[in-house]
Design a protein around this motif. Sequence first.
Motif, PDB file in Angstrom:
ATOM      1  N   GLU A   1       0.826  -1.215   0.000  1.00 12.11           N
ATOM      2  CA  GLU A   1       0.000   0.000   0.000  1.00 12.11           C
ATOM      3  C   GLU A   1       0.858   1.261   0.000  1.00 12.11           C
ATOM      4  N   TYR A   2       2.174   1.112  -0.255  1.00 11.48           N
ATOM      5  CA  TYR A   2       3.091   2.246  -0.150  1.00 11.48           C
ATOM      6  C   TYR A   2       3.859   2.502  -1.443  1.00 11.48           C
ATOM      7  N   LEU A   3       3.231   2.237  -2.587  1.00 14.91           N
ATOM      8  CA  LEU A   3       3.755   2.631  -3.901  1.00 14.91           C
ATOM      9  C   LEU A   3       5.091   1.988  -4.225  1.00 14.91           C
ATOM     10  N   ASP A   4       5.294   0.767  -3.771  1.00 14.55           N
ATOM     11  CA  ASP A   4       6.558   0.092  -4.007  1.00 14.55           C
ATOM     12  C   ASP A   4       6.280  -1.373  -4.305  1.00 14.55           C
ATOM     13  N   GLY A   5       7.093  -1.984  -5.180  1.00 18.06           N
ATOM     14  CA  GLY A   5       6.854  -3.367  -5.538  1.00 18.06           C
ATOM     15  C   GLY A   5       5.552  -3.491  -6.302  1.00 18.06           C
TER      16      GLY A   5
ATOM     17  N   LEU B   1       1.859   6.920  -8.180  1.00 16.82           N
ATOM     18  CA  LEU B   1       3.148   6.388  -8.637  1.00 16.82           C
ATOM     19  C   LEU B   1       4.225   7.139  -7.883  1.00 16.82           C
ATOM     20  N   GLY B   2       5.199   6.419  -7.351  1.00 15.07           N
ATOM     21  CA  GLY B   2       6.244   7.062  -6.562  1.00 15.07           C
ATOM     22  C   GLY B   2       7.048   8.073  -7.357  1.00 15.07           C
TER      23      GLY B   2
ATOM     24  N   THR C   1      -1.388  15.600   5.813  1.00 13.91           N
ATOM     25  CA  THR C   1      -0.526  14.694   5.040  1.00 13.91           C
ATOM     26  C   THR C   1      -0.445  13.311   5.666  1.00 13.91           C
ATOM     27  N   LEU C   2      -0.856  13.167   6.909  1.00 16.46           N
ATOM     28  CA  LEU C   2      -0.849  11.861   7.571  1.00 16.46           C
ATOM     29  C   LEU C   2      -2.113  11.066   7.269  1.00 16.46           C
ATOM     30  N   ASP C   3      -3.041  11.674   6.552  1.00 18.68           N
ATOM     31  CA  ASP C   3      -4.306  11.030   6.198  1.00 18.68           C
ATOM     32  C   ASP C   3      -4.339  10.847   4.681  1.00 18.68           C
ATOM     33  N   SER C   4      -4.191   9.596   4.218  1.00 17.72           N
ATOM     34  CA  SER C   4      -4.111   9.346   2.778  1.00 17.72           C
ATOM     35  C   SER C   4      -5.410   9.654   2.051  1.00 17.72           C
ATOM     36  N   GLU C   5      -6.522   9.780   2.784  1.00 18.08           N
ATOM     37  CA  GLU C   5      -7.774  10.170   2.138  1.00 18.08           C
ATOM     38  C   GLU C   5      -7.807  11.665   1.844  1.00 18.08           C
ATOM     39  N   LYS C   6      -6.978  12.425   2.527  1.00 21.61           N
ATOM     40  CA  LYS C   6      -6.895  13.863   2.263  1.00 21.61           C
ATOM     41  C   LYS C   6      -5.742  14.198   1.312  1.00 21.61           C
ATOM     42  N   ILE C   7      -4.556  13.635   1.575  1.00 16.59           N
ATOM     43  CA  ILE C   7      -3.369  13.882   0.750  1.00 16.59           C
ATOM     44  C   ILE C   7      -2.794  12.529   0.338  1.00 16.59           C
ATOM     45  N   ARG C   8      -2.719  12.276  -0.961  1.00 16.68           N
ATOM     46  CA  ARG C   8      -2.170  11.006  -1.445  1.00 16.68           C
ATOM     47  C   ARG C   8      -0.731  10.845  -0.982  1.00 16.68           C
ATOM     48  N   LEU C   9      -0.357   9.603  -0.754  1.00 18.25           N
ATOM     49  CA  LEU C   9       0.992   9.326  -0.264  1.00 18.25           C
ATOM     50  C   LEU C   9       2.048   9.905  -1.191  1.00 18.25           C
ATOM     51  N   MET C  10       1.836   9.829  -2.509  1.00 13.70           N
ATOM     52  CA  MET C  10       2.852  10.321  -3.439  1.00 13.70           C
ATOM     53  C   MET C  10       2.989  11.848  -3.384  1.00 13.70           C
ATOM     54  N   ASP C  11       1.999  12.544  -2.789  1.00 14.33           N
ATOM     55  CA  ASP C  11       2.039  14.007  -2.698  1.00 14.33           C
ATOM     56  C   ASP C  11       2.503  14.522  -1.343  1.00 14.33           C
ATOM     57  N   VAL C  12       2.735  13.620  -0.405  1.00 14.76           N
ATOM     58  CA  VAL C  12       3.093  14.036   0.960  1.00 14.76           C
ATOM     59  C   VAL C  12       4.361  14.880   0.967  1.00 14.76           C
TER      60      VAL C  12
ATOM     61  N   TYR D   1       6.954   7.870   8.510  1.00 16.07           N
ATOM     62  CA  TYR D   1       5.872   7.967   7.524  1.00 16.07           C
ATOM     63  C   TYR D   1       6.256   8.853   6.349  1.00 16.07           C
ATOM     64  N   VAL D   2       6.773  10.039   6.630  1.00 16.62           N
ATOM     65  CA  VAL D   2       6.988  11.010   5.548  1.00 16.62           C
ATOM     66  C   VAL D   2       8.195  10.661   4.687  1.00 16.62           C
ATOM     67  N   SER D   3       9.115   9.835   5.193  1.00 10.59           N
ATOM     68  CA  SER D   3      10.307   9.497   4.413  1.00 10.59           C
ATOM     69  C   SER D   3      10.115   8.238   3.581  1.00 10.59           C
ATOM     70  N   GLN D   4       8.895   7.696   3.561  1.00 11.40           N
ATOM     71  CA  GLN D   4       8.633   6.544   2.711  1.00 11.40           C
ATOM     72  C   GLN D   4       8.847   6.924   1.250  1.00 11.40           C
ATOM     73  N   GLN D   5       8.997   5.916   0.416  1.00  5.06           N
ATOM     74  CA  GLN D   5       9.247   6.130  -1.009  1.00  5.06           C
ATOM     75  C   GLN D   5      10.534   6.924  -1.247  1.00  5.06           C
ATOM     76  N   TYR D   6      11.470   6.799  -0.303  1.00  6.59           N
ATOM     77  CA  TYR D   6      12.789   7.409  -0.465  1.00  6.59           C
ATOM     78  C   TYR D   6      12.702   8.925  -0.654  1.00  6.59           C
ATOM     79  N   GLU D   7      11.737   9.561   0.007  1.00  2.00           N
ATOM     80  CA  GLU D   7      11.562  11.005  -0.127  1.00  2.00           C
ATOM     81  C   GLU D   7      12.322  11.784   0.939  1.00  2.00           C
ATOM     82  N   GLY D   8      13.015  11.091   1.831  1.00  5.51           N
ATOM     83  CA  GLY D   8      13.702  11.781   2.909  1.00  5.51           C
ATOM     84  C   GLY D   8      14.728  12.774   2.433  1.00  5.51           C
ATOM     85  N   ALA D   9      15.452  12.433   1.362  1.00  6.19           N
ATOM     86  CA  ALA D   9      16.500  13.332   0.859  1.00  6.19           C
ATOM     87  C   ALA D   9      15.917  14.657   0.405  1.00  6.19           C
TER      88      ALA D   9
END
Length: 885
Positions: A178-182, A331-332, A767-778, A805-813
């Motif tokens: 459920e986290y845009l990976d694999g 999509l990530g 941003t912690l609620d995927s129904e409000k902000i999609r994970l790819m837009d966090v 949570y917010v660094s998922q999809q390698y967005e931490g950088a």
Amino acid sequence: MAKTSCMSKAFAAVFGILTILVTGTLVGMVVYYNMELQKLNPTPPPTVPSTTLAPPPEMRLRGDVLPESYKVFIQVYFYTRIIEEVNVTSPNQTLTYDGNVTVHLKCVKKTKTIFLHSRHQEVFNATVKNRDSNKYLGVEECIFHKDESDFLEIVLNEALEVGGNYSLFLNFSADINEYLDGLYLSTYQEGEYLVATNLEPTSARSVFPCFDEPAMKARFTLTVIHRKDTIALANEDPADSNLIGDDWLYTRFHPTEVMSTYLFAFTVSEFTAKKTNHLDRKIYTYARPEATEAGHTDYAVSITGKILDFYQDYFDIGYTQKLDQIALPDLGPQAMENWGLVMYQEGGLLYQEGVSSHLQKEEISFLIAHELAHQWFGNLVTMKWWNEVWLNEGFATYMSSLAVDRALPSLKVRDMFLANQLHIAFEADSLASSHPLTPPAAEVQTTDQIVALFDQITYSKGSAVLTMLEDVLGERVFHKGIKVGHAQSESFTRVDIKKVMNTWTNQIGYPVITINTSSGDAYQKQFLYNDTSESKYWTRKGIEGEWILVNVNCTGFYRVNYDLDNWARLLNDLPLLNRGQLIDDAFNLARAKQVSVILALNSTRFLRNETEYLPWESATRNLQYFIHMFDRSEVYGPMKMYLQNQVKVLYNFFKDYTDNSTVPDVPTSQFNQINAIKVACSNGLPECLDMATSMFHSWMTSGTNKIHPNLRSTIYCQAIAAGGQKEWEFAWDRFQSTTDLSEKYQLSEALTCTKKIWLLNRYLGYTLDSEKIRLMDVSSVIGSVAKNEAGQALAWNFIRANWDYVSQQYEGAYLIQEVTSRFSTPFELEELEHFATKYDLSSATRAVENAMEQTRVNIHWVNEHKETVLDCVVYGFSQLFNIHS
């Protein structure tokens, strides 16, 4: 040949020096590309490297056996629709899948163990067969390595023999991610779902057990069992498809080309396609049914064939795979170049006439061009290991500019695109904590280390260096060099490959060339923001002239510094072509303390009467560093007044367009109109603020949005920044209710512009609620909040509180880069150092190291220059006219 331009009498000598410097080092890249093409030809399987890598627990596979082909069977159990009806029992979503894989192997070194990759799966029923003798080999045990290697070790009772042909069979089962990976789940309407894959760089192993390294290419034959009334897409066209019982559909695809595991792809959805017949090829563009029906894929359909034609002609290699493109709600990355099934975020492929900005056409064009370039650079010719990923991304970034320029000449934006890549690369490569284009393979082993390479160095520096190569060699020679089969052309046979490649790909940084017209001396050294060394790489005497301008066409990947007299002459009569680059050099040399900040600020004098885009873009981008350093201090007020005065002419130049909600025809002018509004409103120009708030309130009261799509993002932002809760709530309601993708994106960005801290805090919480902000837009929402001076501290606290949570999809950088851009105090450095030691940074490790180095640079720079800058702005910049002071 190089582009024609005017130069001083002394420039020819300087250009000769620079040509010697860059030509030898750059032509090696072209040869290197052709060498890689020969080594990694997509038809035969890859050969074993001459030196075998160490066995586990090293992170690389040993290469004892090599995959030749895979047969993959996968059944996905999810529902594409879950409809809630009264008195009807609705099915629960099922997030599981299972299947099996058969890998045909060639043994190249005698071994009793087979190492491959598997992550987050149950694997069972391992079976190994000798295909030459049709004999089964006993499997003693299967061992999962509980470390970052993701190794699945198959231990055999007897050894595989060199030259033998074997097969490995495995059953597997896993959960849909459920986290845009694999293999992951995406929802796009209420109760409507799809699954898709996102495998680059190392997630193929999380879908099925495989040899998940880029050089271990093979053919893949995929079979997907999915619910009826859905469509399965993959790298190849279906070979056959049949019903299984009442509920299931079986789709078997043709074998793929020989390719890397990260390019393996499939989706299952209810999407529909727009088909176009382009020459002898059918191109299908898939999207949500309502988007296809509304014509939102039409623009992408209209340009894809043109871009594909350009690449086929340019490389003199026909595209052999089928070509599907699909716009995914989740999509990530922005897009992924899977061979035959290219995936995009919806905003990167769909264009809505009358709603989408004209400028979005350019973004879509460049993105399609980038992904289609990968069909040659990456898919056909693949790097041996991820430490050379710039050969994929740098070439694709460079080639996208060439493709859009040739296939869509009316856009006329190549120079602007290349200048932007150059400046991004300069900024990223000015720290000692940067990395080479090709770091040592031993330093790129884990998934986090691999992911960290997908950065501005890889994309933008790679592109910038190739731009320099084309300019130095000339278009004809460059083109000939990268076409397949021309590695032995006369232009490249005299190159010492190892020596020249080390210069630009194996070292960090870039040079600054300092020229003194009074003494006739010139020397080169590495440019660094925090450089205190006096070392010089080479010197040259005898350069004289009344004035000198170097890097005239701004294609060289180096900065230039001059003596003060030469700077004075240039700044008093700035040539149009170099206005932007001179500003950029002056400001960055001032950041590196190689020239005075007064000289840098002096380069902005002429902006009062400037209407061209590139000088304004360069000035505002570089002044942003000053703003970030001083927008929490007494310097900020006078600086805003200065910029307000400077932008008046530019704002008035576009005023008739803006007031009537229209835009110029020329793309660069469209960008500059946006620039004028942004600079004018953000620095408090009254007529700009009146315009923005009036247009926004007209929309709020009338319900009709008359703001031109090009201007919406900027005007929304400025109106919300100038307003309060009422304006923010109106924008949030529109964000939630609109189905227009472009409008949704523009509102998402604008909501981060409010100066009300409690509203920014609320938005961060959403941003912690995927129904409000999609994970790819966090990450983009948090990053945009951090760009707001009222939100930077909030964003920094928020990512620390919610890092996992917010660094998922390698967005931490990306997040670290954005939230630390204003750090300039010892306390902020201390907080960052604490963060580096207490948090699991994963792929953001290098970004944090860069941020700590940049913060130290900022602390010293502010301490040394704050009083000087304050004196300038307080006294009306009177000192700007004397750069010798």
